[in-house]
Design an enzyme around this catalytic site. Structure first.
Site, PDB file in Angstrom:
ATOM      1  N   ASN A  26       0.184  21.193 -19.908  1.00  0.00           N
ATOM      2  CA  ASN A  26      -0.584  20.121 -21.131  1.00  0.00           C
ATOM      3  C   ASN A  26      -0.130  20.944 -22.564  1.00  0.00           C
ATOM      4  OD1 ASN A  26      -0.763  17.568 -19.954  1.00  0.00           O
ATOM      5  ND2 ASN A  26      -2.642  18.607 -19.263  1.00  0.00           N
ATOM      6  N   HIS A  62       0.117  14.708 -28.332  1.00  0.00           N
ATOM      7  CA  HIS A  62      -0.648  13.448 -28.050  1.00  0.00           C
ATOM      8  C   HIS A  62      -1.120  12.692 -29.630  1.00  0.00           C
ATOM      9  CE1 HIS A  62      -0.437  14.254 -23.842  1.00  0.00           C
ATOM     10  NE2 HIS A  62       0.955  13.796 -23.786  1.00  0.00           N
ATOM     11  N   LYS A  99       3.332  11.883 -10.278  1.00  0.00           N
ATOM     12  CA  LYS A  99       2.566  10.816 -11.662  1.00  0.00           C
ATOM     13  C   LYS A  99       3.824   9.946 -11.848  1.00  0.00           C
ATOM     14  CE  LYS A  99      -0.216  14.237 -13.730  1.00  0.00           C
ATOM     15  NZ  LYS A  99      -0.578  15.286 -15.441  1.00  0.00           N
ATOM     16  N   HIS A 138       8.834  11.868 -27.675  1.00  0.00           N
ATOM     17  CA  HIS A 138       7.570  12.260 -27.023  1.00  0.00           C
ATOM     18  C   HIS A 138       7.915  13.902 -27.176  1.00  0.00           C
ATOM     19  CE1 HIS A 138       4.065  13.805 -24.404  1.00  0.00           C
ATOM     20  NE2 HIS A 138       5.543  14.117 -23.422  1.00  0.00           N
ATOM     21  N   GLU A 159      -3.891  17.803 -10.553  1.00  0.00           N
ATOM     22  CA  GLU A 159      -4.025  18.522 -12.060  1.00  0.00           C
ATOM     23  C   GLU A 159      -6.702  18.820 -12.270  1.00  0.00           C
ATOM     24  OE1 GLU A 159      -2.596  16.982 -15.004  1.00  0.00           O
ATOM     25  OE2 GLU A 159      -4.313  17.403 -17.215  1.00  0.00           O
ATOM     26  N   ARG A 200      -2.455  23.170 -13.284  1.00  0.00           N
ATOM     27  CA  ARG A 200      -1.290  21.552 -13.454  1.00  0.00           C
ATOM     28  C   ARG A 200      -1.847  21.392 -15.272  1.00  0.00           C
ATOM     29  NH1 ARG A 200       0.835  16.835 -10.273  1.00  0.00           N
ATOM     30  NH2 ARG A 200       2.091  15.991 -11.944  1.00  0.00           N
ATOM     31  N   HIS A 238       0.450  19.908 -25.678  1.00  0.00           N
ATOM     32  CA  HIS A 238       0.365  18.384 -25.745  1.00  0.00           C
ATOM     33  C   HIS A 238      -0.969  17.367 -26.177  1.00  0.00           C
ATOM     34  CE1 HIS A 238       3.548  18.348 -23.086  1.00  0.00           C
ATOM     35  NE2 HIS A 238       3.941  17.757 -22.963  1.00  0.00           N
ATOM     36  N   LYS A 245       7.982  23.698 -12.438  1.00  0.00           N
ATOM     37  CA  LYS A 245       6.833  22.629 -12.447  1.00  0.00           C
ATOM     38  C   LYS A 245       6.623  22.468 -10.922  1.00  0.00           C
ATOM     39  CE  LYS A 245       5.399  18.207 -13.498  1.00  0.00           C
ATOM     40  NZ  LYS A 245       5.527  16.268 -14.113  1.00  0.00           N
ATOM     41  N   GLU A 253      10.707  20.083 -23.388  1.00  0.00           N
ATOM     42  CA  GLU A 253       9.590  20.507 -21.928  1.00  0.00           C
ATOM     43  C   GLU A 253      10.285  21.744 -22.135  1.00  0.00           C
ATOM     44  OE1 GLU A 253       6.996  18.680 -21.340  1.00  0.00           O
ATOM     45  OE2 GLU A 253       7.114  16.792 -22.166  1.00  0.00           O
ATOM     46  N   ARG A 273       0.598  -1.374   0.026  1.00  0.00           N
ATOM     47  CA  ARG A 273       0.049  -0.089  -0.172  1.00  0.00           C
ATOM     48  C   ARG A 273       0.881   1.341  -0.254  1.00  0.00           C
ATOM     49  NH1 ARG A 273      -2.827  -3.641   3.384  1.00  0.00           N
ATOM     50  NH2 ARG A 273      -4.784  -4.253   2.482  1.00  0.00           N
TER      51      ARG A 273
HETATM   52  N1  LIG Z   1       5.202  11.275 -14.616  1.00  0.00           N
HETATM   53  C1  LIG Z   1       5.059  12.297 -15.373  1.00  0.00           C
HETATM   54  O1  LIG Z   1       4.808  13.216 -14.892  1.00  0.00           O
HETATM   55  C2  LIG Z   1       5.726  12.364 -17.027  1.00  0.00           C
HETATM   56  C3  LIG Z   1       5.547  13.246 -17.843  1.00  0.00           C
HETATM   57  C4  LIG Z   1       6.587  12.949 -18.641  1.00  0.00           C
HETATM   58  C5  LIG Z   1       6.514  11.969 -19.497  1.00  0.00           C
HETATM   59  N2  LIG Z   1       6.774  10.587 -19.027  1.00  0.00           N
HETATM   60  C6  LIG Z   1       7.565   9.455 -19.246  1.00  0.00           C
HETATM   61  O2  LIG Z   1       8.009   9.763 -19.719  1.00  0.00           O
HETATM   62  C7  LIG Z   1       8.618   8.543 -20.437  1.00  0.00           C
HETATM   63  C8  LIG Z   1       9.608   9.004 -20.886  1.00  0.00           C
HETATM   64  O3  LIG Z   1      10.878   9.794 -20.561  1.00  0.00           O
HETATM   65  P1  LIG Z   1      12.122   9.566 -21.480  1.00  0.00           P
HETATM   66  O4  LIG Z   1      12.242  10.657 -22.228  1.00  0.00           O
HETATM   67  O5  LIG Z   1      12.700  10.098 -20.175  1.00  0.00           O
HETATM   68  O6  LIG Z   1      12.235   7.904 -21.971  1.00  0.00           O
HETATM   69  P2  LIG Z   1      13.167   7.311 -21.608  1.00  0.00           P
HETATM   70  O7  LIG Z   1      13.527   6.411 -20.099  1.00  0.00           O
HETATM   71  O8  LIG Z   1      12.956   5.758 -21.980  1.00  0.00           O
HETATM   72  O9  LIG Z   1      14.543   7.059 -22.187  1.00  0.00           O
HETATM   73  C9  LIG Z   1      15.269   7.327 -22.989  1.00  0.00           C
HETATM   74  C10 LIG Z   1      16.314   6.560 -23.897  1.00  0.00           C
HETATM   75  O10 LIG Z   1      17.363   7.280 -22.920  1.00  0.00           O
HETATM   76  C11 LIG Z   1      17.986   6.088 -22.465  1.00  0.00           C
HETATM   77  N3  LIG Z   1      18.936   6.601 -21.400  1.00  0.00           N
HETATM   78  C12 LIG Z   1      18.415   7.329 -20.291  1.00  0.00           C
HETATM   79  N4  LIG Z   1      19.193   7.753 -19.777  1.00  0.00           N
HETATM   80  C13 LIG Z   1      20.389   8.023 -20.202  1.00  0.00           C
HETATM   81  C14 LIG Z   1      21.495   8.420 -19.901  1.00  0.00           C
HETATM   82  N5  LIG Z   1      22.112   8.748 -19.008  1.00  0.00           N
HETATM   83  N6  LIG Z   1      22.888   7.826 -20.815  1.00  0.00           N
HETATM   84  C15 LIG Z   1      22.582   7.274 -21.901  1.00  0.00           C
HETATM   85  N7  LIG Z   1      20.813   6.846 -22.672  1.00  0.00           N
HETATM   86  C16 LIG Z   1      20.344   6.877 -21.259  1.00  0.00           C
HETATM   87  C17 LIG Z   1      16.859   4.898 -22.584  1.00  0.00           C
HETATM   88  O11 LIG Z   1      17.397   4.039 -21.600  1.00  0.00           O
HETATM   89  C18 LIG Z   1      15.984   4.914 -23.352  1.00  0.00           C
HETATM   90  O12 LIG Z   1      16.492   4.457 -23.998  1.00  0.00           O
HETATM   91  C19 LIG Z   1       7.293   8.633 -21.531  1.00  0.00           C
HETATM   92  O13 LIG Z   1       6.886   6.841 -20.791  1.00  0.00           O
HETATM   93  C20 LIG Z   1       6.164   9.423 -20.439  1.00  0.00           C
HETATM   94  O14 LIG Z   1       5.132   8.758 -20.727  1.00  0.00           O
HETATM   95  C21 LIG Z   1       5.714  10.969 -17.202  1.00  0.00           C
HETATM   96 ZN   LIG Z   2       5.315  16.209 -21.813  1.00  0.00          ZN
END
Ligand SMILES: NC(=O)c1ccc[n+]([C@@H]2O[C@H](COP(=O)([O-])OP(=O)(O)OC[C@H]3O[C@@H](n4cnc5c(N)ncnc54)[C@H](O)[C@@H]3O)[C@@H](O)[C@H]2O)c1
Ligand SMILES: [Zn+2]
Length: 358
Positions: A242, A249, A140, A262, A234, A238, A245, A224, A182, A118
């Protein structure tokens, strides 16, 4: 090292930003005060950064869960594997889950922490620019479902975020540029001087200059944190986060998340939001040109080819869960002043879609 605090009452936490934080064992231990620690990472990041991080916990019990890299693996099945590791090691409620990686690892480790017994503590160690400026902050967490992205999840705030800017040195250039979308978004939402700063120092950022990166990570996290502090779940402000977005999206889902990262889709989406704001008479065309120029210099797409305006609109409506009513969109009243509104002329939306999609 700099610190930004996310103020959420008894769930407040610090975001630490600095070079080689992972190598500072005392600092790491101070923010991960547990004997039982699960470090969740992936097959790309673990070989680069697991060792220095795990070393900080000498004397404690450190277990690793190394996930297959990729958004395609951001599923309940993978989270279930993480939970299996926690159970197999009989971790109690006083354990800490540490996420070492980008947003994909952070979202899954956070979700596992939100539901193991939990809810147990978790700490984010983001290693992509996108994760350092966005996904690791705000609580999130979750996974994708075949029926949609991020459909399953929970709000679960970390107890600390350790953003080691040195890890960005190994990040692929394309990922760095996507993360900058971003960052540009934050300037557009509420900080015109920051937007101008980005125009001035973009070359340094693209050259992975540590001081320039530290500055944008700090300012992005401040913005943020401030917005999340006002509206954690949100229900209001918040939604400003977006910006770009709903358009972005649509581009992502119409192409099954395979064509653009993304941040790339969001880059095009930011320009669409700006262009539509000009169509509505909220901002000048010269502002739109400024946004376009910055996005182009960042190497982000400024239009979405291969997706028709009609298909884009359909995906926007699904994303916003709107069937007949009007979609609420985030638009600009100026560079540095975004608003959420359903009060726009429909032809302005149509024009924007036909100018930037297809
Ligand atoms: N929780 C939230 O508020 C929120 C907000 C925005 C995005 N997201 C989510 O985040 C995800 C995207 O995150 P991302 O852009 O970090 O992608 P990701 O986690 O897939 O990382 C991108 C790539 O870079 C590699 N990588 C990571 N760090 C590295 C480093 N230091 N050196 C070399 N390679 C490295 C990863 O292994 C991957 O191949 C999506 O799933 C999205 O939905 C969540
Ligand atoms: Zn985003």
């Amino acid at each position: 090292m700099n610190t930004v605090n996310v103020e959420l009452g008894d769930r407040s936490y610090p975001i630490l930003i600095g070079e080689r934080l992972l190598h500072q064992a005392d600092l790491v231990r101070q923010h991960v005060p547990a004997r039982d620690i699960l470090i969740v990472s992936n097959t790309t990041v673990a070989p680069l950064y697991m060792e220095p991080l795990a070393k900080a916990f000498a004397g404690g019990r450190v277990v690793e869960a190394i996930l297959t890299d990729g958004e395609a693996h951001k599923t309940l099945a993978t989270v279930s594997r993480v939970l299996d590791v926690l159970v197999a090691n009989r971790f109690g409620r006083d354990c800490v889950v540490v996420a070492l990686g980008g947003g994909v690892v952070g979202d899954m480790a956070g979700f596992a922490a939100s539901c193991y017994q939990r809810g147990v503590a978790f700490v984010q160690v983001p290693t992509t620019l996108l994760a350092q400026v966005d996904s690791s902050v705000g609580g999130k967490t979750g996974v994708n479902h075949p029926g949609g992205k991020n459909l399953i999840g929970a709000f679960h705030q970390p107890s600390a975020v350790l953003a080691d800017t040195s890890t960005l040195g190994s990040l692929p250039d394309r990922e760095l540029r996507a993360g900058l979308a971003e960052v540009i978004k934050y300037g557009l939402i509420c900080d015109a001087p920051f937007f101008s700063w980005l125009e001035e120092y973009l070359d340094e950022l693209l050259a992975v200059d540590p001081a320039a990166l530290a500055h944008v990570i700090q300012r992005s996290c401040e913005i943020k944190a401030e917005i999340v502090g006002r509206d954690e779940r949100e229900q209001g402000d918040r939604a400003l986060l977006n910006l770009g977005h709903t358009f972005g999206h649509a581009a992502e889902s119409a192409t099954h998340y395979t064509r653009w990262l993304h941040g790339e889709a969001i880059g095009a989406g930011l320009l669409m939001a700006a262009a539509m704001s000009a169509e509505c008479g909220f901002i000048d065309r010269t502002d739109v040109e400024r946004v376009q120029r910055l996005l182009e210099r960042t190497g982000l797409p400024v239009r979405i080819e291969g997706v028709s305006p009609e298909v884009a609109l359909e995906h926007m409506r699904i994303d916003k869960k709107v069937q007949h009513g009007r979609m609420r969109l985030v638009l600009l009243r100026a560079i540095g002043d975004a608003c959420v509104t359903a009060d726009y002329p429909e032809p302005a939306l149509q024009r924007t879609l036909s100018d930037y999609f297809g």
